[in-house]
Scaffold this active site. Structure first.
Site, PDB file in Angstrom:
ATOM      1  N   ASP A  14       0.828  -1.208   0.000  1.00  0.00           N
ATOM      2  CA  ASP A  14       0.000   0.000   0.000  1.00  0.00           C
ATOM      3  C   ASP A  14       0.863   1.259   0.000  1.00  0.00           C
ATOM      4  O   ASP A  14       2.026   1.233   0.392  1.00  0.00           O
ATOM      5  CB  ASP A  14      -0.950   0.018   1.210  1.00  0.00           C
ATOM      6  CG  ASP A  14      -0.223   0.102   2.548  1.00  0.00           C
ATOM      7  OD1 ASP A  14       0.760  -0.644   2.739  1.00  0.00           O
ATOM      8  OD2 ASP A  14      -0.617   0.914   3.400  1.00  0.00           O
ATOM      9  N   GLU A  36      -0.016  -1.062   5.660  1.00  0.00           N
ATOM     10  CA  GLU A  36       1.015  -0.616   6.598  1.00  0.00           C
ATOM     11  C   GLU A  36       0.835   0.853   6.938  1.00  0.00           C
ATOM     12  O   GLU A  36       1.014   1.271   8.077  1.00  0.00           O
ATOM     13  CB  GLU A  36       2.402  -0.863   5.996  1.00  0.00           C
ATOM     14  CG  GLU A  36       3.565  -0.673   6.959  1.00  0.00           C
ATOM     15  CD  GLU A  36       4.175   0.725   6.946  1.00  0.00           C
ATOM     16  OE1 GLU A  36       5.074   0.968   7.759  1.00  0.00           O
ATOM     17  OE2 GLU A  36       3.763   1.588   6.162  1.00  0.00           O
TER      18      GLU A  36
HETATM   19 ZN   LIG Z   1       6.774   1.987   4.208  1.00  0.00          ZN
END
Ligand SMILES: [Zn+2]
Length: 414
Positions: A86, A181
């Site tokens: 992401d 994340e």
């Molecule tokens: Zn990162």
């Protein structure tokens, strides 16, 4: 303009991956938080299978796990390689148009979609280490997504290299590509047992040679001041404003240190980041950060003492203190497994680089994984200017990261 082209296996994958819109979304309630991440994930599974990694699979939460089989009989620990797909929701990540600036020579890199977006050596001293290298940027209106598609591309290139060179001795290697994340959920559904690695490395760092083995320990403190409310017309000597108590508390916080705006390196801080108040009740949310986990309790005591000082003149007022653990410094775990760091340092040296250790003034997925039982330091991936439209990565740094990964796999087998 023709499509950017490079012969680097990592960079050519990277140029493809960044065109996928994989922004995560903190307001989403699904896992992964966005469909776009799954689109790239599915493509990655196909690519892993195409290089011969037949067990590559995507689970329901958007995690890919895959195995590079061992090339030796010897019993060596299973090592993990991890990167997140992401990109940050803070900056547009749609229609990313990567640009390859060949043979960097210190010139200004002007990003064509916005003439005010200029990458200058004077403002980016790390570009000084990139003379003669090929720099990839976005086109000026989006982020690039090197954080962390550089890591994804490097792991993919290293996997391909290992799969096509079975003469390189290494044990079983596990790969994980994770979602979300950037919204703090990268390990929320990380299935540690299925991953099965004894130790791992995230590829999500900056300059070549960087090895991150320590991060903040972090707690979240909530202070709730309780006051006494009366009709303001008849409040003399009776009203105690919780709002004013909270304001007084914030006013008395240290000015010349212990705050994000006055600290760097190994210095910790206390950071009030939200105040919600009325006469009856006022709440302050405070982040506590310290590289020594024990320092968190000292900071909590100091703040709690200060809050009690503030209410002391008002016997009818009170304050509640609540502290919750956020994350912990991975160094406390890594110190018990020195070989994880030693092997990484040695691998970096074997690639002709000097390992450089920098403290991370934040948390990482690796820190969370370390406390979940898989000690996981963070290796450089070549990412710079994260979450910004001036984000950049160098092709040669990406190639070095691939080399380091291969050397680490070798090192563990020796
Ligand atoms: Zn990162």
């Amino acid at each position: 303009m023709s499509d950017p082209f490079t012969t680097s296996p990592a960079a050519s994958r990277f140029l493809r991956y960044v065109t996928f819109d994989t922004r995560s979304d903190e307001h989403s309630t699904s896992s992964p938080s966005t469909e776009g991440q799954l689109v790239l994930m599915r493509a990655l599974v196909d690519e892993l299978r195409a290089i011969g990694i037949s067990d590559a699979a995507l689970d329901d939460y958007g995690y890919i796990m895959a195995t590079i089989p061992a090339t030796i009989q010897k019993d060596v620990p299973v090592i993990g390689l991890i990167a997140h797909v992401d990109t940050s929701p803070e900056m547009s990540g749609r229609n990313i148009r990567p640009i390859l600036h060949e043979r960097y020579d210190g010139r200004d890199l002007v990003l064509p979609d916005d003439p005010s977006a200029v990458l200058r050596l004077s403002e980016n001293p790390e570009l000084g280490d990139q003379m003669g290298h090929d720099i990839i940027t976005a086109s000026g209106s989006t982020l690039l997504g090197a954080d962390d598609k550089a890591g994804v591309a490097e792991i993919m290139a290293a996997a391909e290299h290992l799969m096509t060179h079975p003469e390189i001795p290494h044990g079983r290697i596990r790969i994980a590509f994770t979602p979300d994340e950037e919204v703090g959920l990268g390990t929320a559904h990380f299935y540690i047992t299925r991953f099965g690695a004894r130790f791992a490395y995230t590829l999500d760092g900056g300059s070549r040679g960087d090895l991150e083995i320590e991060n903040f320990s972090a707690d979240a403190m909530t202070l709730t001041f309780h006051g006494v409310n009366f009709h303001p017309g008849w409040a003399k000597d009776r009203m105690i404003s919780a709002l004013k108590l909270a304001a007084e508390f914030v006013h008395r916080l240290p000015r010349n240190g212990l705050s994000p705006e006055t600290t760097e390196g190994y210095e910790g801080y206390v950071h009030p980041h939200l105040l919600h108040g009325a006469v009856e009740r006022a709440t302050i949310k405070i982040l506590l950060r310290d590289f020594r986990t024990g320092g968190l309790a000292e900071k909590a005591r100091m703040l709690s003492h200060l809050a009690n000082e503030v209410i002391r003149p008002y016997p009818a007022a009170s304050v509640e203190v609540h502290v919750e653990e956020s994350y912990r410094n991975m160094k406390d775990v890594l110190d018990r497994h020195p070989e994880v760091v030693e092997h990484a340092k040695e691998a970096i040296r074997r690639c002709g680089l000097t390992p450089r250790m920098r403290p991370i003034r934040g948390g990482t997925d690796g820190a969370r994984l370390s406390y979940m039982g898989v000690p996981t330091p963070n290796l450089f991936a070549g990412e710079h200017n994260l979450h910004s439209r001036l984000e950049w990565v160098s092709v040669q740094d990406m190639d070095k990261a691939v080399e380091v990964i291969v050397q680490i796999c070798r090192r563990w087998a020796e």
